[in-house]
Design a protein around this motif. Structure first.
Motif, PDB file in Angstrom:
ATOM      1  N   GLU A 192      -1.925  -4.631  -0.412  1.00  0.00           N
ATOM      2  CA  GLU A 192      -2.202  -3.233  -0.073  1.00  0.00           C
ATOM      3  C   GLU A 192      -2.224  -2.326  -1.293  1.00  0.00           C
ATOM      4  O   GLU A 192      -2.694  -1.187  -1.233  1.00  0.00           O
TER       5      GLU A 192
ATOM      6  N   ASN B  11     -15.148  -3.390 -10.675  1.00  0.00           N
ATOM      7  CA  ASN B  11     -15.343  -3.844  -9.301  1.00  0.00           C
ATOM      8  C   ASN B  11     -13.958  -4.225  -8.766  1.00  0.00           C
ATOM      9  O   ASN B  11     -13.183  -4.871  -9.468  1.00  0.00           O
TER      10      ASN B  11
ATOM     11  N   ASN C 158       1.928   4.317   2.964  1.00  0.00           N
ATOM     12  CA  ASN C 158       0.927   4.303   1.904  1.00  0.00           C
ATOM     13  C   ASN C 158      -0.339   5.018   2.363  1.00  0.00           C
ATOM     14  O   ASN C 158      -1.158   4.455   3.079  1.00  0.00           O
TER      15      ASN C 158
ATOM     16  N   GLY D  27      -7.028   3.209  -0.909  1.00  0.00           N
ATOM     17  CA  GLY D  27      -7.415   1.813  -0.791  1.00  0.00           C
ATOM     18  C   GLY D  27      -7.347   1.139  -2.129  1.00  0.00           C
ATOM     19  O   GLY D  27      -7.441   1.803  -3.139  1.00  0.00           O
ATOM     20  N   PRO D  28      -7.136  -0.146  -2.174  1.00  0.00           N
ATOM     21  CA  PRO D  28      -6.707  -1.017  -1.084  1.00  0.00           C
ATOM     22  C   PRO D  28      -5.553  -0.387  -0.317  1.00  0.00           C
ATOM     23  O   PRO D  28      -4.628   0.163  -0.918  1.00  0.00           O
ATOM     24  N   SER D  29      -5.636  -0.478   0.980  1.00  0.00           N
ATOM     25  CA  SER D  29      -4.820   0.370   1.833  1.00  0.00           C
ATOM     26  C   SER D  29      -3.793  -0.401   2.630  1.00  0.00           C
ATOM     27  O   SER D  29      -3.700  -1.615   2.545  1.00  0.00           O
TER      28      SER D  29
ATOM     29  N   THR E 147     -19.269  -3.069  -4.768  1.00  0.00           N
ATOM     30  CA  THR E 147     -20.174  -2.865  -5.900  1.00  0.00           C
ATOM     31  C   THR E 147     -21.193  -4.002  -6.059  1.00  0.00           C
ATOM     32  O   THR E 147     -22.350  -3.756  -6.410  1.00  0.00           O
TER      33      THR E 147
ATOM     34  N   ALA F 298     -23.029   5.845  -7.595  1.00  0.00           N
ATOM     35  CA  ALA F 298     -22.902   4.560  -8.296  1.00  0.00           C
ATOM     36  C   ALA F 298     -23.963   3.570  -7.803  1.00  0.00           C
ATOM     37  O   ALA F 298     -24.541   2.812  -8.586  1.00  0.00           O
TER      38      ALA F 298
ATOM     39  N   THR G 216       3.451   7.978  -0.004  1.00  0.00           N
ATOM     40  CA  THR G 216       2.864   7.788  -1.330  1.00  0.00           C
ATOM     41  C   THR G 216       1.338   7.719  -1.262  1.00  0.00           C
ATOM     42  O   THR G 216       0.756   7.699  -0.187  1.00  0.00           O
TER      43      THR G 216
ATOM     44  N   ARG H  56      -9.204  11.067  -9.682  1.00  0.00           N
ATOM     45  CA  ARG H  56      -9.187  11.831 -10.942  1.00  0.00           C
ATOM     46  C   ARG H  56     -10.445  12.686 -11.131  1.00  0.00           C
ATOM     47  O   ARG H  56     -10.408  13.735 -11.771  1.00  0.00           O
TER      48      ARG H  56
END
Lengths: 411, 411
Positions: free
Chosen positions: A41, A286, B9, B13-15, B80, B119, B373, B379
């Motif tokens: 996770e 990636n 959490n 992700g990763p979640s 990706t 992207a 968290t 960013r």
């Protein structure tokens, strides 16, 4: 479930993992390094995972003696993706170094010794077309003139004048053919020592870019002349972790500006296959296979504690010798026929045939009854294949050898 | 470690994964479905895994109502890799359908609504060059004329005459922008209903191939007009499993003979990216990410027991409404500023700014102290981002909302 009730998995991969690693991994699934978040996770950009990944890299660098001239990358598995990646990245490098050559002068050189190098060659043909060259075809040097059962003599190798890459598969998982690991595999004139890697000295005095596919032998013993390789790669799923991860060791001059090469006429590279992307993004541009990296890290840490690749070289040699010894007993008795020629026999995958109607089935059934599984050979070769990856202990090998001896006695 | 001591959490992700799934997975690591072999060790060609994989496919097919006109594939993550794969596969299809067109007539149409579609567009440019077309750029329709904060009005969409693909990202994880999921997203004349997907009717009467990137909303609610999509794909690591797996839903006419297309002049496709390879090899030609597939299967089975995507649609809607409500309270108080325009706000990723010096830091710190968290915004956007993927329960959302309200009261 207790470790005792787990079967012994001699399968060719994805392969066995040490029980202690699996026990440790169950903790990490719920709580990775006291973050309160499971490893499946956690963000691949979190400081905790970044630091873990750096630790995994350091373990590989230290155990294999990877010099600072080479980078280590982590990417998606399996090895097949790299059949394409090496072609596109090394053609881009070649294009930047020699912009004026014609496509047919950018040789892609393949050493064919089994079904994995054959698959890599097929991908070279798909992506590279007319410039693909077969350095040697092991089938032409086989006992029956049609099977892959040997590493051919170096005198028979024919390289392109200035190849973009020379590809070899160090261990052929399906056929059980492996290159010889003499510590000195290259002589003072830069030529390969017979039976070892297909180094090729260019007229300019450098070695042509050598690509080694180590998918089924990575971390099972040291890699001689590692620093003389352009690229080494390996799927994790044989000796060090679960399926889903491939580890790359790339000489820094092979990490090139692929987009600049494309402007000069090279084929554009899908971004996830570009070494430049892996380098710039520190393997996490990636989303990486975090869980597979985590478990591989646990295995590598354990390896290091045991003594690293030198420890495994010693143990794996002993394991292979014991099995080949009993296979030879079977050959002498006329019950088995070893598939691979002496001198090219793999430490990792031992392939032989049980002669006689219904005997193979009886052999496999007897093993299953004793809790030993994964022994059936690949459908393209048939017979029996015993895979002795790192996680198989000497004790487990002894158990198998005892069973084989028992089987031989009953014949 | 007990579930109670795990933090909540809210990361993008990763979640988070459900505790019950993680507990179950720890058993499978040691012994997968009573084989005596752990899931990280078992062969991806074993009957046990083959049957498990078929079960995972059936769970997706049933829950999303995937018709038999579409295939479901499992491949390496993250999303990706698919930015490249859709371009190469759908250009190959276009080439086979219209062999005589010039390259610039094979439009690659991108709807830009955030950093992921941007992207994907960049990768289209790398691989497709001059034929890339921007259908619309959301930044031109934003509040400040420079941010991605909206799904632009359909009247502003400009499609290529006969595009090889139209790409949209259903949910922009970084910016918190999401397409509207009206059940009727296309009218009787085949035109998109405002705010929904960018369908485009070709003069011949068919829809142009529509590609939906569902990486951060897959399985969080039903996908309207799924059957009218050419390709839908999603990394597993948001709503259904660990990083390392991407799931594809591909309309069967988009699975084409890529090598035949290459002979007609299409760019060759690295074999692991070819839909044809995935179809012919039933997703296991290249070693698949077995462990990630296993955990995703556990999540999907649990989803199904809870009521599938309809259940999650109901719960996720409630969760999002509760959080947006408290964000609006903050906006009215002048403490928060929501990033996304009304009507384009994501259910999955809620992005807002805490106004005032040091306030954001205090907000994050207070949440951490309460065991919550992953709330820091990306960013590139800054501020706060609350991710409400499936594994976040209503109760956990309530806990967060209570904290936010408390924070607002203290201002």
């Amino acid at each position: 479930m207790s470790a005792a009730s787990r079967v012994i998995n001699f399968g060719a991969g994805p392969s066995a993992l040490p029980d202690s690693v699996l026990q440790e991994a169950t903790k990490g699934l719920l709580n990775f390094e006291n973050t309160g978040i499971g490893i499946a996770e956690i963000s691949h950009r979190s400081p905790e995972f970044t630091s873990y990944l750096a630790g995994v890299e350091a373990l590989i660098r230290q155990q294999l003696g990877v010099p600072s001239t080479h980078s280590i990358f982590f990417t998606q598995g399996g090895g097949t993706g790299q059949f394409s990646a090496v072609v596109l990245n090394l053609l881009a490098r070649h294009r930047l170094l020699y912009p004026d050559l014609r496509d047919e002068e950018r040789g892609l050189d393949y050493v064919l010794t089994g079904s994995w190098s054959k698959a890599a060659h097929t991908e070279g043909l798909r992506l590279g077309g007319g410039q693909v060259n077969i350095v040697v075809d092991g089938r032409l040097h086989s006992k029956d003139a049609k099977s892959f059962d040997n590493i051919p003599p170096h005198a028979s190798f024919k390289f392109s004048p200035n190849p973009a890459l020379i590809y070899y598969c160090e261990n052929e998982t399906v056929h059980g053919v492996q290159f010889n690991h003499a510590p000195e595999s290259i002589d003072s004139e830069g030529k390969s020592v017979e039976g070892t890697f297909p180094f090729h000295l260019l007229p300019q005095g450098q070695l042509a870019p050598l690509v080694g596919d180590y998918s089924s032998s990575f971390m099972s013993r040291p890699i001689p002349r590692l620093a003389d390789h352009a690229v080494i790669y390996a799927g994790a799923q044989k000796n060090i972790g679960p399926a889903g991860l491939t580890i790359l060791i790339v000489r820094n001059d092979c990490i090139v500006d692929v987009d600049a090469a494309a402007k000069l006429g090279a084929q554009p590279i899908p971004i996830t296959l570009s070494y430049k992307t892996l380098a710039d993004g520190k393997s996490v541009y990636n989303t990486p296979p975090v869980l597979a990296i985590y478990i591989s890290g646990l295995v590598l840490k354990r390896n290091s504690e045991l003594g690293g690749v030198k420890y495994y070289e010693r143990v794996n040699k002993k394991k292979a010798e014991k099995v080949y010894e009993v296979v030879r007993e079977g050959e002498e008795k006329g019950v088995f026929r070893g598939h691979v020629q002496e001198g090219s026999r793999s430490w990792m995958n031992i392939v032989f045939v049980v002669l006689g109607d219904g005997k193979e089935k009886a052999f496999l059934q007897g093993a299953e009854e004793k809790g030993m599984t994964g022994l059936k050979g690949h459908r393209s070769v048939g017979g029996i294949r015993i895979s002795l990856y790192n996680a198989i202990t000497e004790e487990q090998t002894d158990k198998l050898v005892a069973y084989i001896r028992e089987f031989l006695e009953s014949q």
